[in-house]
Scaffold this motif. Structure first.
Motif, PDB file in Angstrom:
ATOM      1  N   LEU A 158      -1.104   2.116   1.505  1.00 23.71           N
ATOM      2  CA  LEU A 158      -1.557   2.641   2.998  1.00 23.71           C
ATOM      3  C   LEU A 158      -0.102   0.833   3.795  1.00 23.71           C
ATOM      4  CD1 LEU A 158      -4.799   3.903   3.201  1.00 23.71           C
ATOM      5  CD2 LEU A 158      -2.448   5.037   3.373  1.00 23.71           C
ATOM      6  N   ALA A 159      -0.190   0.973   4.996  1.00 23.42           N
ATOM      7  CA  ALA A 159       0.379   0.334   5.178  1.00 23.42           C
ATOM      8  C   ALA A 159      -0.444  -1.094   6.207  1.00 23.42           C
ATOM      9  CB  ALA A 159       0.925   0.396   7.323  1.00 23.42           C
ATOM     10  N   GLY A 166       0.158   1.825   9.743  1.00 24.88           N
ATOM     11  CA  GLY A 166      -0.595   1.046   9.616  1.00 24.88           C
ATOM     12  C   GLY A 166      -2.380   1.984  10.227  1.00 24.88           C
ATOM     13  N   LYS A 167      -1.915   1.076  12.204  1.00 22.39           N
ATOM     14  CA  LYS A 167      -3.337   1.865  12.097  1.00 22.39           C
ATOM     15  C   LYS A 167      -3.261   3.304  12.808  1.00 22.39           C
ATOM     16  CE  LYS A 167      -2.194  -2.015  15.283  1.00 22.39           C
ATOM     17  NZ  LYS A 167      -1.315  -2.257  16.738  1.00 22.39           N
ATOM     18  N   TYR A 168      -1.991   4.402  12.877  1.00 19.25           N
ATOM     19  CA  TYR A 168      -2.185   6.236  13.077  1.00 19.25           C
ATOM     20  C   TYR A 168      -2.655   6.284  11.371  1.00 19.25           C
ATOM     21  CZ  TYR A 168       1.324   5.904  16.620  1.00 19.25           C
ATOM     22  OH  TYR A 168       2.165   5.299  17.601  1.00 19.25           O
ATOM     23  N   SER A 169      -2.743   5.444  10.238  1.00 19.85           N
ATOM     24  CA  SER A 169      -2.881   6.072   9.195  1.00 19.85           C
ATOM     25  C   SER A 169      -4.419   6.138   9.423  1.00 19.85           C
ATOM     26  CB  SER A 169      -2.476   5.439   7.528  1.00 19.85           C
ATOM     27  OG  SER A 169      -0.670   5.450   7.920  1.00 19.85           O
ATOM     28  N   ALA A 170      -5.045   4.669   9.176  1.00 23.63           N
ATOM     29  CA  ALA A 170      -6.718   4.153   9.683  1.00 23.63           C
ATOM     30  C   ALA A 170      -7.233   5.620  10.840  1.00 23.63           C
ATOM     31  CB  ALA A 170      -6.452   2.876  10.145  1.00 23.63           C
ATOM     32  N   PRO A 182      -6.979   2.341  -0.912  1.00 23.17           N
ATOM     33  CA  PRO A 182      -5.674   1.880  -1.083  1.00 23.17           C
ATOM     34  C   PRO A 182      -5.660   0.483  -2.118  1.00 23.17           C
ATOM     35  CG  PRO A 182      -6.257   0.891   1.142  1.00 23.17           C
ATOM     36  CD  PRO A 182      -6.910   1.737   0.464  1.00 23.17           C
ATOM     37  N   VAL A 183      -4.602   0.769  -2.932  1.00 22.16           N
ATOM     38  CA  VAL A 183      -4.206  -0.184  -3.744  1.00 22.16           C
ATOM     39  C   VAL A 183      -3.906  -2.208  -3.824  1.00 22.16           C
ATOM     40  CG1 VAL A 183      -4.359   1.220  -6.126  1.00 22.16           C
ATOM     41  CG2 VAL A 183      -2.139   0.801  -4.856  1.00 22.16           C
ATOM     42  N   SER A 184      -3.104  -0.860  -2.299  1.00 18.65           N
ATOM     43  CA  SER A 184      -2.407  -2.253  -1.671  1.00 18.65           C
ATOM     44  C   SER A 184      -1.655  -2.345  -0.125  1.00 18.65           C
ATOM     45  CB  SER A 184      -1.054  -2.734  -2.021  1.00 18.65           C
ATOM     46  OG  SER A 184       0.175  -1.362  -2.001  1.00 18.65           O
ATOM     47  N   GLN A 185      -1.604  -2.888   0.891  1.00 21.19           N
ATOM     48  CA  GLN A 185      -1.434  -3.194   2.713  1.00 21.19           C
ATOM     49  C   GLN A 185      -0.402  -3.744   2.495  1.00 21.19           C
ATOM     50  OE1 GLN A 185      -5.382  -3.629   4.034  1.00 21.19           O
ATOM     51  NE2 GLN A 185      -5.631  -1.601   5.034  1.00 21.19           N
ATOM     52  N   GLU A 186       0.775  -2.538   3.269  1.00 21.18           N
ATOM     53  CA  GLU A 186       1.752  -3.083   3.386  1.00 21.18           C
ATOM     54  C   GLU A 186       2.274  -3.415   4.651  1.00 21.18           C
ATOM     55  OE1 GLU A 186       3.984  -4.126   0.604  1.00 21.18           O
ATOM     56  OE2 GLU A 186       1.915  -3.156  -0.667  1.00 21.18           O
ATOM     57  N   GLY A 204       1.514   7.490  -0.261  1.00 23.25           N
ATOM     58  CA  GLY A 204       1.431   6.298   0.744  1.00 23.25           C
ATOM     59  C   GLY A 204       1.309   7.336   1.800  1.00 23.25           C
ATOM     60  N   LEU A 205       0.718   7.222   2.706  1.00 20.19           N
ATOM     61  CA  LEU A 205       1.357   7.492   4.378  1.00 20.19           C
ATOM     62  C   LEU A 205       2.197   6.921   5.073  1.00 20.19           C
ATOM     63  CD1 LEU A 205      -2.673   8.170   5.839  1.00 20.19           C
ATOM     64  CD2 LEU A 205      -1.262   9.809   5.076  1.00 20.19           C
ATOM     65  N   VAL A 206       3.677   7.997   5.598  1.00 20.02           N
ATOM     66  CA  VAL A 206       4.535   7.115   5.828  1.00 20.02           C
ATOM     67  C   VAL A 206       5.146   8.006   7.244  1.00 20.02           C
ATOM     68  CG1 VAL A 206       5.451   6.075   3.966  1.00 20.02           C
ATOM     69  CG2 VAL A 206       5.958   8.060   4.141  1.00 20.02           C
ATOM     70  N   TYR A 207       6.772   7.586   7.720  1.00 18.30           N
ATOM     71  CA  TYR A 207       6.784   8.898   9.150  1.00 18.30           C
ATOM     72  C   TYR A 207       7.207   9.888   8.012  1.00 18.30           C
ATOM     73  CZ  TYR A 207       5.360   4.780  11.906  1.00 18.30           C
ATOM     74  OH  TYR A 207       4.110   4.310  12.898  1.00 18.30           O
TER      75      TYR A 207
END
Length: 271
Positions: A158-159, A166-170, A182-186, A204-207
């Protein structure tokens, strides 16, 4: 998990390399048709604004579409050149707050833009976007919905919460009461996409537009509107710009029919 629903195929724009902050890059790699580099000169740009070389700070998710839009703008505004710097909105806002030279700021959320409202003109939303789940090509884990991301056997990236995506994903995960580790936050959406492209993450969550830009390498699983979030992209001039008139002309042009067609062809929604 059922068979995936992927987005409709479409020839993508070229995928830009992900990173915390891409170097300042002239938008028109090939320059004007006569082979010369665009540079400030004399005369009208077609908008009444004087020619100038503009520096535009833009959200990473705008990388491909802005390069196309910038080339189109230079073509119809002789003498004006545009240089873009792409990064996570939180990084761009920090640059403006610190006084880094820039003419225009475009973020992927209104919250980030609000943080520098004392340093910018009145923002205008120029486009919107939605989230999708990006998976490896062929969706080998048959991910079909947000709830599938809670599977601890999956490597989900995730971001970071500081980044708009990242905010939208959360927000959408919390609304559905889904816990993802997540294994990482980008730092930005392009970094998330890159992890999936390289096989370093299963999902992953992306646009939506970022997934479409890499349609030959990833599958995009749609998220129902009722479970999704809408990202807004505000654009504003920077108060310290030395090219105020030209910067304002470019921001205004982003809402023009010509620019809006470029955004919509790239998968963005109308503002």
């Amino acid at each position: 998990m059922r068979h995936p629903r992927t987005l409709p195929g479409r020839r993508a724009l070229a995928v830009a390399a992900a990173g915390l902050l891409l170097p300042l890059t002239a938008c028109g790699a090939d320059g004007p048709q006569d082979g010369t580099a665009a540079r400030p000169g004399t005369g009208s740009t077609g908008s009444g604004a004087p020619p100038a070389r503009l520096t535009v700070l833009a959200a990473a998710s705008l990388t491909d579409v802005f390069r196309t839009a910038g080339a189109a703008y230079e073509k119809t505004h002789p003498g004006t050149g545009i240089t873009f710097s792409f990064a996570g909105s939180q990084e761009l806002v920090a640059q403006v707050a610190q006084g880094s030279p820039a003419d225009v700021l475009v973020t992927a959320d209104t919250t980030s833009m609000d943080k520098v409202k004392a340093d910018t003109g009145t923002p205008t939303v120029i486009a919107r976007n939605r989230l999708v789940i990006a998976t490896a090509e062929g969706n080998p884990f048959e991910i079909d919905a947000l709830k599938d991301l809670a599977d601890t056997r999956l490597k989900v990236v995730l971001a970071a919460p500081e980044a708009p995506v990242g905010k939208y994903s959360a927000k959408i995960l919390e609304a559905q009461r889904i816990t993802v580790r997540p294994v990482s936050q980008e730092p930005n959406v392009r970094a998330v996409l890159s992890k999936v492209e390289l096989g370093e993450a299963d999902a992953g969550l992306v646009y939506r537009t970022d997934a479409e830009s890499a349609e030959e390498k990833v599958d995009a699983i749609e998220i129902p509107d009722a479970q999704n979030a809408v990202a807004a992209y505000p654009a504003a001039t920077v108060n310290d710009s030395k090219n105020a008139a030209a910067a304002a002309a470019f921001v205004a042009w982003l809402s023009s029919p010509e620019a809006q067609k470029i955004f919509q062809d790239a998968g963005f929604q109308k503002p």
